[in-house]
Scaffold this motif. Structure first.
Motif, PDB file in Angstrom:
ATOM      1  N   ASP A 168       0.737  -1.437  -0.177  1.00  0.00           N
ATOM      2  CA  ASP A 168       0.122  -0.003   0.013  1.00  0.00           C
ATOM      3  C   ASP A 168       0.597   1.338   0.107  1.00  0.00           C
ATOM      4  OD1 ASP A 168       1.049   0.397   2.740  1.00  0.00           O
ATOM      5  OD2 ASP A 168      -0.948  -0.597   3.464  1.00  0.00           O
ATOM      6  N   ALA A 169       0.209   2.474  -0.148  1.00  0.00           N
ATOM      7  CA  ALA A 169       0.785   3.873  -0.254  1.00  0.00           C
ATOM      8  C   ALA A 169       2.002   4.061   1.019  1.00  0.00           C
ATOM      9  CB  ALA A 169      -0.058   4.613  -0.561  1.00  0.00           C
ATOM     10  N   GLU A 170       1.222   3.543   2.117  1.00  0.00           N
ATOM     11  CA  GLU A 170       2.130   4.171   3.236  1.00  0.00           C
ATOM     12  C   GLU A 170       3.410   3.155   3.241  1.00  0.00           C
ATOM     13  OE1 GLU A 170       2.304   6.530   5.414  1.00  0.00           O
ATOM     14  OE2 GLU A 170       0.247   7.309   4.883  1.00  0.00           O
ATOM     15  N   THR A 171       3.445   2.088   3.055  1.00  0.00           N
ATOM     16  CA  THR A 171       4.418   1.244   3.202  1.00  0.00           C
ATOM     17  C   THR A 171       5.361   1.327   1.891  1.00  0.00           C
ATOM     18  OG1 THR A 171       3.077  -0.889   3.929  1.00  0.00           O
ATOM     19  CG2 THR A 171       5.135  -1.303   2.960  1.00  0.00           C
ATOM     20  N   ALA A 172       4.857   1.891   0.829  1.00  0.00           N
ATOM     21  CA  ALA A 172       5.810   2.317  -0.172  1.00  0.00           C
ATOM     22  C   ALA A 172       6.431   3.750   0.345  1.00  0.00           C
ATOM     23  CB  ALA A 172       4.767   2.698  -1.452  1.00  0.00           C
ATOM     24  N   LYS A 173       5.809   4.447   1.070  1.00  0.00           N
ATOM     25  CA  LYS A 173       6.580   5.727   1.378  1.00  0.00           C
ATOM     26  C   LYS A 173       7.492   5.378   2.468  1.00  0.00           C
ATOM     27  CE  LYS A 173       6.018   9.979   3.774  1.00  0.00           C
ATOM     28  NZ  LYS A 173       4.907  10.913   4.446  1.00  0.00           N
ATOM     29  N   GLN A 174       7.306   4.400   3.379  1.00  0.00           N
ATOM     30  CA  GLN A 174       8.108   3.962   4.446  1.00  0.00           C
ATOM     31  C   GLN A 174       9.602   3.394   3.557  1.00  0.00           C
ATOM     32  OE1 GLN A 174       6.260   0.929   7.002  1.00  0.00           O
ATOM     33  NE2 GLN A 174       4.615   2.547   7.508  1.00  0.00           N
ATOM     34  N   ARG A 175       9.250   2.662   2.681  1.00  0.00           N
ATOM     35  CA  ARG A 175      10.538   1.988   1.765  1.00  0.00           C
ATOM     36  C   ARG A 175      11.262   3.128   0.942  1.00  0.00           C
ATOM     37  NH1 ARG A 175       8.092  -4.143   0.138  1.00  0.00           N
ATOM     38  NH2 ARG A 175       7.485  -4.455   2.441  1.00  0.00           N
ATOM     39  N   GLY A 176      10.567   4.207   0.923  1.00  0.00           N
ATOM     40  CA  GLY A 176      11.285   5.175   0.033  1.00  0.00           C
ATOM     41  C   GLY A 176      10.877   5.058  -1.554  1.00  0.00           C
ATOM     42  N   LEU A 177       9.913   4.418  -1.698  1.00  0.00           N
ATOM     43  CA  LEU A 177       9.296   4.257  -3.148  1.00  0.00           C
ATOM     44  C   LEU A 177       8.514   5.349  -3.540  1.00  0.00           C
ATOM     45  CD1 LEU A 177       9.353   2.170  -5.544  1.00  0.00           C
ATOM     46  CD2 LEU A 177       7.278   1.110  -4.415  1.00  0.00           C
ATOM     47  N   VAL A 178       7.804   6.114  -2.803  1.00  0.00           N
ATOM     48  CA  VAL A 178       7.142   7.233  -2.886  1.00  0.00           C
ATOM     49  C   VAL A 178       7.684   8.355  -1.996  1.00  0.00           C
ATOM     50  CG1 VAL A 178       5.105   6.126  -4.223  1.00  0.00           C
ATOM     51  CG2 VAL A 178       5.071   6.985  -1.691  1.00  0.00           C
ATOM     52  N   SER A 179       7.475   9.525  -2.247  1.00  0.00           N
ATOM     53  CA  SER A 179       7.926  10.628  -1.379  1.00  0.00           C
ATOM     54  C   SER A 179       7.096  11.006  -0.419  1.00  0.00           C
ATOM     55  CB  SER A 179       8.727  11.740  -2.078  1.00  0.00           C
ATOM     56  OG  SER A 179       7.889  12.254  -3.050  1.00  0.00           O
ATOM     57  N   GLU A 180       5.529  10.977  -1.034  1.00  0.00           N
ATOM     58  CA  GLU A 180       4.477  11.391  -0.051  1.00  0.00           C
ATOM     59  C   GLU A 180       3.176  10.735  -0.450  1.00  0.00           C
ATOM     60  OE1 GLU A 180       2.643  16.205  -0.433  1.00  0.00           O
ATOM     61  OE2 GLU A 180       4.524  15.576  -1.583  1.00  0.00           O
ATOM     62  N   VAL A 181       2.312  10.709   0.601  1.00  0.00           N
ATOM     63  CA  VAL A 181       1.013  10.058   0.329  1.00  0.00           C
ATOM     64  C   VAL A 181      -0.107  11.101   0.944  1.00  0.00           C
ATOM     65  CG1 VAL A 181      -0.595   8.240   1.173  1.00  0.00           C
ATOM     66  CG2 VAL A 181       1.847   7.692   0.965  1.00  0.00           C
ATOM     67  N   ILE A 182      -0.851  11.159  -0.038  1.00  0.00           N
ATOM     68  CA  ILE A 182      -1.848  12.205  -0.005  1.00  0.00           C
ATOM     69  C   ILE A 182      -3.425  11.757   0.167  1.00  0.00           C
ATOM     70  CG2 ILE A 182      -2.761  14.379  -1.283  1.00  0.00           C
ATOM     71  CD1 ILE A 182       0.008  13.917  -2.665  1.00  0.00           C
TER      72      ILE A 182
END
Length: 257
Positions: A168-182
């Protein structure tokens, strides 16, 4: 060939390249990839300040590649198919100005891979991402084995590719795959706010910064530092450098070209 799978929308000088195959969750086929190449080049020729990569509809960014098309490819045909995806990714990676992947909904396989070629990835809170190719007996073929380790680290990339994880998006952010979840309801306004912020920066300096950062992935540290030194110095003969520094010393907002 009729062009119906990809459209370009302009917001001031911000260009959105939108994959529009809603009934297929914006999955990529041959004609779509060729359209993407053409439309990306078109926006560069028309001097977009920022390029946004987006998917149409509410369910998917780009759900992946067309598995029905891939199923019966020979190895030589698969190499040609891989070339198409690589060509689009390279156009995003080498685009003269900043690119943003606007990940809203599903982004699996080739969808994640094309997002990796963008400068910035932001996600809505209902986004799902993953290099899921292992589940159909193949591996990422559009740059995922090379770009993903550079972004999330070697072991995490191996886990994602070996296991075909959907995250999911939050996991992706934790891993540095995305920089921001909105939050989904705020996604478009934040996307264009970020794009406008980038578009208001000095364009030649942004372009030079992107070229220099890309060198970090393409050359040795020594060669990259040499490139940066030359690029840094080259900006001292531009309007934006003179204006930016003068405005700073005069305590006012700069008026960049």
């Amino acid at each position: 060939m009729s062009e119906t799978n990809v459209r370009v929308e302009w917001h001031n000088n911000i260009a959105s390249v939108i994959v529009d195959r809603v009934d297929s969750l914006n999955a990529l086929n041959v004609s779509t990839l060729r359209e993407m190449e053409k439309k990306i080049d078109q926006t560069a020729d028309e001097k977009a300040d920022v390029l946004l990569l987006r998917g149409a509809g509410d369910e998917a960014f780009i759900a992946g590649a067309d598995i029905g098309y891939m199923q019966d490819l020979s190895t030589s045909e698969a190499e040609e198919w891989g070339d198409l995806g690589h060509n689009v990714a390279k156009k995003l990676e080498n685009y003269p100005m900043p690119t943003i992947a606007a990940i809203d909904g599903y982004a699996f396989g080739g969808g994640t891979e094309l997002s990796l070629a963008c400068d910035i990835r932001i996600a809505s809170d209902d986004a799902m991402l993953g290099q899921t190719e292992i589940e159909i007996g193949i591996i990422p073929g559009w740059g995922g084995t090379q770009r993903l380790p550079r972004i999330v680290g070697d072991e995490m990339a191996r886990r994602m590719i070996y296991l075909g994880e959907r995250i999911d998006a939050e996991t992706a952010k934790q891993r540095g795959l995305v920089s921001e979840v909105i939050p989904n309801a705020e996604f478009e306004s934040r996307l264009f706010g970020l794009a406008e912020e980038l578009a208001n920066k000095p364009s030649f300096a942004l372009q030079t910064a992107k070229q220099s950062i890309n060198q970090a992935h393409e050359a040795s540290l020594e060669a990259g530092l040499a490139h940066e030194k030359r690029a840094f110095a080259s900006l001292f003969d531009t309007h934006d450098q003179k204006e930016g520094m003068t405005a700073f010393l005069e305590d006012r907002n700069p008026e960049f070209e």
